[in-house]
Design a protein around this motif. Structure first.
Motif, PDB file in Angstrom:
ATOM      1  N   ILE A 160      31.242  38.015   5.287  1.00  0.00           N
ATOM      2  CA  ILE A 160      30.273  37.728   4.944  1.00  0.00           C
ATOM      3  C   ILE A 160      29.586  36.386   5.655  1.00  0.00           C
ATOM      4  CG2 ILE A 160      28.362  36.771   3.172  1.00  0.00           C
ATOM      5  CD1 ILE A 160      29.109  39.555   2.279  1.00  0.00           C
ATOM      6  N   CYS A 166      26.191  38.121   6.774  1.00  0.00           N
ATOM      7  CA  CYS A 166      25.056  37.559   6.035  1.00  0.00           C
ATOM      8  C   CYS A 166      23.963  37.637   7.245  1.00  0.00           C
ATOM      9  CB  CYS A 166      25.031  36.257   5.407  1.00  0.00           C
ATOM     10  SG  CYS A 166      23.677  35.531   4.912  1.00  0.00           S
ATOM     11  N   ILE A 167      22.905  38.516   7.017  1.00  0.00           N
ATOM     12  CA  ILE A 167      21.914  38.547   8.162  1.00  0.00           C
ATOM     13  C   ILE A 167      20.999  37.288   7.982  1.00  0.00           C
ATOM     14  CG2 ILE A 167      19.956  39.793   6.474  1.00  0.00           C
ATOM     15  CD1 ILE A 167      20.740  40.853  10.075  1.00  0.00           C
ATOM     16  N   ALA A 196      21.309  42.365   1.121  1.00  0.00           N
ATOM     17  CA  ALA A 196      21.187  42.528  -0.286  1.00  0.00           C
ATOM     18  C   ALA A 196      20.000  41.670  -0.725  1.00  0.00           C
ATOM     19  CB  ALA A 196      22.281  42.060  -1.166  1.00  0.00           C
ATOM     20  N   TYR A 235      26.601  35.504  -2.807  1.00  0.00           N
ATOM     21  CA  TYR A 235      27.654  35.103  -1.852  1.00  0.00           C
ATOM     22  C   TYR A 235      27.459  33.902  -0.882  1.00  0.00           C
ATOM     23  CZ  TYR A 235      27.496  40.236  -2.390  1.00  0.00           C
ATOM     24  OH  TYR A 235      27.652  41.678  -2.936  1.00  0.00           O
ATOM     25  N   ILE A 264      24.577  31.737  -0.485  1.00  0.00           N
ATOM     26  CA  ILE A 264      23.115  31.084  -0.220  1.00  0.00           C
ATOM     27  C   ILE A 264      22.431  30.969  -1.242  1.00  0.00           C
ATOM     28  CG2 ILE A 264      20.989  31.467   1.028  1.00  0.00           C
ATOM     29  CD1 ILE A 264      22.933  31.087   3.155  1.00  0.00           C
TER      30      ILE A 264
HETATM   31 FE1  SF4 Z   1      22.845  36.524   3.053  1.00  0.00          FE
HETATM   32 FE2  SF4 Z   1      21.044  37.753   1.485  1.00  0.00          FE
HETATM   33 FE3  SF4 Z   1      23.630  38.891   1.698  1.00  0.00          FE
HETATM   34 FE4  SF4 Z   1      23.155  36.485   0.641  1.00  0.00          FE
HETATM   35  S1  SF4 Z   1      22.324  38.453  -0.199  1.00  0.00           S
HETATM   36  S2  SF4 Z   1      24.746  36.992   1.948  1.00  0.00           S
HETATM   37  S3  SF4 Z   1      21.636  35.603   1.740  1.00  0.00           S
HETATM   38  S4  SF4 Z   1      22.094  38.507   3.254  1.00  0.00           S
END
Ligand code: SF4
Ligand code: 5GP
Ligand code: MG
Length: 460
Positions: free
Chosen positions: A179, A241-242, A440, A389, A391
């Motif tokens: 991630i 993580c985008i 997500a 995760y 943020i």
């Molecule tokens: Fe990133 Fe959003 Fe996934 Fe958290 S939920 S790891 S901010 S893409």
């Protein structure tokens, strides 16, 4: 958070780590710390504040050794206090370990219970300390460093990119979903010596060369013998993580062989194609919205201009822990250029809307400066789900797009029009396999199962 690690006998490892952390400052501004190892002994300095506030020459001189681990903290679990600063140092049968964590575990409740049963002394409140204690627990039951660490990682669920110092060497680890990022570099004048950093900008600053990413579910063990790799996870998969690409990582960091600046330009171009608008100028919200604004201008043909000037010495508003701090932080931060804005129809591009407080203030600022129309374009889709995760996108009820339609948000932030980038567009312009990202917070499709209890704390 930002993490950094180095194994380099003969080098000033504390100073190299200091510079590495300096480049990773954007990943967390609450506290900073460095631990070094000289033979069996560990040295540690950590404090609340920015890297430049926490360290000076004389403090760095008191951090001797061949091995160093550093951390800049952005708190998502545990309160914002110095006991929660990292690296977390824990004693074991084989000597101390110093652990720096970026990410967030989802099974802390269970892990904490297991460790309490094993009579571990749980001093602080972070999930990162739990990982350190889990390793110590395994090592103290007779395992060697590597075996013990791998056994501990198998007990952890969630997002973790870790750098761990021991008297024997440095480990770099990514969770089975990868991630959070973590990269490996080599020192330019000594390619036998390895460096670990959250992002490539942490390598660039010390002139290290990028070697490769640590893979999801991989452990690299860096010692006198060089770098050894272990794939410890049963079913690793790529779920970067985008948001690292859209917003969090520095634009000059490289992911998938290109700078994130270039990716963010494409986000802006895609946004202009999806949601065009007639206007006189395109401006970006400094700093994170600028590359996408330039991309929007390129694709739309509307001139790009600077309309908001940022005071670079104020930290990221979002990261400060309280709402009051956040609001006063924002007032200090951005100043409009009245002669650029007055009498103009403006497209303002930002990378994301989370709570919507930033946008509403900015729109008012632009109108006060004389803008005749304000059209907002956002280079990510609506954030509808909280992140578990690492943020800090808060609980779901704080997310403006969780309860409001685009039209309702437009009314609330007082814009003439509002459009977000589509999920398809965001993924398409990565030019990577679209299944290799966590998305997500845009669709609730959590790649790592989140226990009910944890989910309930943030979901509506
Ligand atoms: Fe990133 Fe959003 Fe996934 Fe958290 S939920 S790891 S901010 S893409
Ligand atoms: P909000 O809508 O919550 O007022 O703020 C959105 C703004 O905060 C965007 O400009 C974005 O760049 C910034 N921001 C700061 N930290 C974060 C973060 O961790 N995640 C996201 N998505 N945006 C953040
Ligand atoms: Mg921003």
């Amino acid at each position: 958070c930002g993490v950094f690690g180095i194994y380099a006998p003969g080098e000033d490892v504390a100073k190299l780590t200091y510079f590495g952390l300096y480049a990773l400052q954007h990943r967390g501004q609450e506290s900073a710390g460095i631990a070094t190892f000289a033979r069996e002994k560990v040295y540690l300095h950590k404090e609340m504040g920015l890297v430049s506030q926490v360290f000076n020459e004389s403090i760095l001189q008191e951090l001797p050794g061949d091995i160093a681990v550093g951390h800049t903290r952005y708190s998502t679990t545990g309160s914002s206090r110095v006991v929660n600063a990292q690296p977390a140092v824990v004693a074991t049968r084989l000597g101390s370990l110093a652990l720096a964590h970026n990410g967030n575990l989802v099974n802390t409740v269970q892990l904490r219970e297991e460790l309490q049963k094993a009579h571990c002394n749980l001093v602080t409140t972070t999930d990162s300390e739990l990982v350190a204690l889990a390793i110590a627990d395994e090592v103290d039951s007779g395992k060697a460093w590597l075996e013990g660490a791998i056994a501990a990682f198998q007990r952890c669920q969630g997002a973790f990119s870790l750098v761990i110092g021991t008297p024997a060497g440095v480990m770099g680890v990514r969770d089975p979903n990868g991630i959070r990022p973590l990269v490996i570099g080599t020192l330019a004048d000594n390619p036998q010596r390895y460096v670990l950093a959250s992002e490539t900008c942490g390598l660039d600053i010390i002139g290290a060369d990028y070697l490769r990413d640590v893979e999801p579910g991989e452990l690299v063990w860096i010692t006198e013998a060089g770098l050894a790799s272990f794939h410890w996870a049963q079913q690793p998969q790529r779920k970067l993580c985008i948001f690292e690409m859209i917003y969090f990582a520095r634009p000059d960091s490289v992911m998938h062989s290109e700078s994130l600046y270039t990716y963010r330009l494409r986000l802006g171009r895609q946004l202009a194609q999806e949601s065009p608008v007639e206007a006189d100028i395109v401006i970006g919200v400094p700093d994170s919205g600028i590359p996408a604004a330039i991309g929007f201008a390129q694709a739309s043909g509307i001139p790009y201009a600077e309309g908001l000037i940022k005071n670079r010495y104020v930290g990221r508003t979002f990261i400060q822990p309280t709402q009051t701090m956040r609001e006063s932080g924002l007032r200090m931060k951005l100043n409009p250029l009245k002669d650029v804005l007055a009498g103009k129809k403006i497209v303002i591009v930002d990378d994301s809307i989370v709570r919507g407080t930033t946008s509403r203030k900015l729109v008012r600022t632009l109108r006060d400066a004389g803008a005749t129309e304000v059209h907002m374009r956002v280079s990510s889709p609506p954030v509808t789900h909280p992140c578990f995760y690492g943020i800090d996108t808060d609980s779901q009820d704080q997310l403006i797009a969780a309860t409001k339609s685009v039209a309702e948000i437009a009314a609330q932030i007082e814009v003439d029009s509002l459009a977000y980038l589509s999920q398809e567009g965001m993924l398409k312009v990565t030019q990577e396999d679209t299944n290799t990202f966590c998305t997500a917070c845009f669709n609730g499709d959590y790649p790592i199962p989140v226990p009910e209890l944890v989910k309930r704390s943030k979901l509506m």
